[in-house]
Write a protein that holds these residues in place. Structure first.
Motif, PDB file in Angstrom:
ATOM      1  N   PRO A 126       0.669  -1.369   0.211  1.00  0.00           N
ATOM      2  CA  PRO A 126      -0.141  -0.190   0.052  1.00  0.00           C
ATOM      3  C   PRO A 126       0.617   1.050   0.014  1.00  0.00           C
ATOM      4  N   THR A 127       0.097   2.344  -0.829  1.00  0.00           N
ATOM      5  CA  THR A 127       0.801   3.030  -0.603  1.00  0.00           C
ATOM      6  C   THR A 127       0.878   3.971   0.469  1.00  0.00           C
ATOM      7  N   GLU A 128       0.145   3.973   1.808  1.00  0.00           N
ATOM      8  CA  GLU A 128      -0.260   4.187   2.971  1.00  0.00           C
ATOM      9  C   GLU A 128       0.230   3.885   3.637  1.00  0.00           C
ATOM     10  N   ASP A 129       0.371   4.101   4.913  1.00  0.00           N
ATOM     11  CA  ASP A 129       0.512   3.383   5.673  1.00  0.00           C
ATOM     12  C   ASP A 129      -0.715   2.760   6.357  1.00  0.00           C
ATOM     13  N   GLU A 130      -0.982   0.925   6.400  1.00  0.00           N
ATOM     14  CA  GLU A 130      -1.905   0.425   7.105  1.00  0.00           C
ATOM     15  C   GLU A 130      -1.293  -0.446   7.974  1.00  0.00           C
ATOM     16  N   VAL A 131      -2.440  -0.983   9.257  1.00  0.00           N
ATOM     17  CA  VAL A 131      -2.519  -2.319  10.135  1.00  0.00           C
ATOM     18  C   VAL A 131      -2.769  -3.104   9.779  1.00  0.00           C
ATOM     19  N   LEU A 132      -2.147  -4.813   9.346  1.00  0.00           N
ATOM     20  CA  LEU A 132      -2.717  -5.962   9.563  1.00  0.00           C
ATOM     21  C   LEU A 132      -3.171  -6.125  10.735  1.00  0.00           C
ATOM     22  N   ASP A 133      -4.504  -6.237  10.891  1.00  0.00           N
ATOM     23  CA  ASP A 133      -5.294  -6.936  12.240  1.00  0.00           C
ATOM     24  C   ASP A 133      -4.897  -8.222  13.001  1.00  0.00           C
ATOM     25  N   ASP A 134      -5.279  -8.098  13.632  1.00  0.00           N
ATOM     26  CA  ASP A 134      -4.617  -9.251  14.782  1.00  0.00           C
ATOM     27  C   ASP A 134      -5.688 -10.192  13.316  1.00  0.00           C
ATOM     28  N   TYR A 135      -5.450 -11.764  13.428  1.00  0.00           N
ATOM     29  CA  TYR A 135      -5.655 -12.971  12.518  1.00  0.00           C
ATOM     30  C   TYR A 135      -6.324 -12.633  10.906  1.00  0.00           C
ATOM     31  N   SER A 136      -5.981 -12.113  10.619  1.00  0.00           N
ATOM     32  CA  SER A 136      -5.800 -11.637   9.162  1.00  0.00           C
ATOM     33  C   SER A 136      -4.302 -12.478   8.740  1.00  0.00           C
ATOM     34  N   VAL A 137      -6.117 -13.516   6.882  1.00  0.00           N
ATOM     35  CA  VAL A 137      -5.696 -13.748   6.406  1.00  0.00           C
ATOM     36  C   VAL A 137      -5.172 -13.585   4.857  1.00  0.00           C
ATOM     37  N   THR A 138      -4.253 -13.001   4.287  1.00  0.00           N
ATOM     38  CA  THR A 138      -4.202 -12.803   3.418  1.00  0.00           C
ATOM     39  C   THR A 138      -3.926 -14.015   1.539  1.00  0.00           C
ATOM     40  N   TYR A 139      -4.625 -13.417   1.383  1.00  0.00           N
ATOM     41  CA  TYR A 139      -4.782 -15.822  -0.194  1.00  0.00           C
ATOM     42  C   TYR A 139      -4.625 -14.648  -1.262  1.00  0.00           C
ATOM     43  N   GLY A 140      -4.284 -15.514  -2.367  1.00  0.00           N
ATOM     44  CA  GLY A 140      -4.654 -14.910  -3.677  1.00  0.00           C
ATOM     45  C   GLY A 140      -3.939 -14.008  -4.796  1.00  0.00           C
ATOM     46  N   PRO A 141      -4.095 -14.022  -5.811  1.00  0.00           N
ATOM     47  CA  PRO A 141      -2.881 -13.530  -6.859  1.00  0.00           C
ATOM     48  C   PRO A 141      -3.701 -11.674  -6.360  1.00  0.00           C
ATOM     49  N   ALA A 142      -4.953 -11.435  -5.803  1.00  0.00           N
ATOM     50  CA  ALA A 142      -5.862  -9.677  -5.652  1.00  0.00           C
ATOM     51  C   ALA A 142      -5.145  -9.563  -3.952  1.00  0.00           C
TER      52      ALA A 142
END
Length: 218
Positions: free
Chosen positions: A161-177
């Protein structure tokens, strides 16, 4: 500092705004020439390695800058840890696999918590990483992302991301998008047990086939 930038390769990238010349450096990726000029004018990076006696850090690891590695953490051969702008503090029980790259581009201390797994070929520049996270193979996390705890970043996911952000607890990121969802946390105790057993196996096996690093630049 100059020696650090000797191994380079020119890269040309064409975008809608025109042709841009980049330079590729192992461990850093592609950067603009003016960024290298700025880096070369900086004060030399002073190497200071504080490695806990109960950690396993293989000799064939690239370390640069002020780095602290906690108890029980395992760093495989061919991993890279670069504290370019500020120190890096890695907690206990982490596993950093082959080809993983951890870089601190900010002046603030980059803090990585306990029991994190950085899989083969991933790249992490997050200024803060919580506990019990998994960064999967070839995933990349930009320095604008702060990672909570019990997060999973899937194979090949790109978080820039171009701006600061927080990935919250228990977040799952998946897939090409790089889609996201929240994990219920179910099974985290079993996962933690498996990770600790994995670490125990590595602590037993790696020293049999690899020379180990010690602290203070050795």
């Amino acid at each position: 500092m100059t020696d650090f930038f000797e191994d380079r390769q020119a890269v040309t990238n064409t975008t809608r705004s025109g042709v841009h010349e980049y330079i590729y450096y192992p461990g850093l990726g592609t950067v603009l020439p003016q960024q290298i000029t700025y880096a070369l004018n900086m004060a030399p990076i002073r190497d200071k390695y504080t490695i806990h006696s109960k950690s396993i850090v293989c000799q064939d690891v690239e370390l640069k800058g002020d780095i602290t590695i906690g108890s029980g953490t395992i760093v495989h051969p061919k991993a890279t840890i670069f504290a370019i702008a500020g120190p890096i503090v890695i907690g206990s029980g982490c596993i950093i696999e082959e080809g993983a790259i951890i870089v601190n581009r900010r002046k603030e201390v980059m803090r990585i918590g306990d029991d994190n797994l950085f899989e083969i070929g991933c790249r992490v520049e997050s200024p803060t990483v919580g506990n019990f996270n998994t960064v999967s193979t070839r995933a990349r996390v930009h320095h604008t992302v702060r990672i909570g705890s019990y997060c999973v970043i899937g194979t090949g996911c790109l978080l820039v991301p171009t701006e600061d952000e927080v990935l919250d607890d228990y977040s799952v990121t998946y897939g090409p998008a790089a889609e996201r969802r929240i994990w219920s946390g179910r099974g985290k105790v079993q996962e933690a047990d498996l990770r600790r057993k994995h670490a125990e196996y590595l602590r037993d096996m790696l020293p049999k086939f690899n020379r180990l690093r010690r602290g203070d630049g050795t």
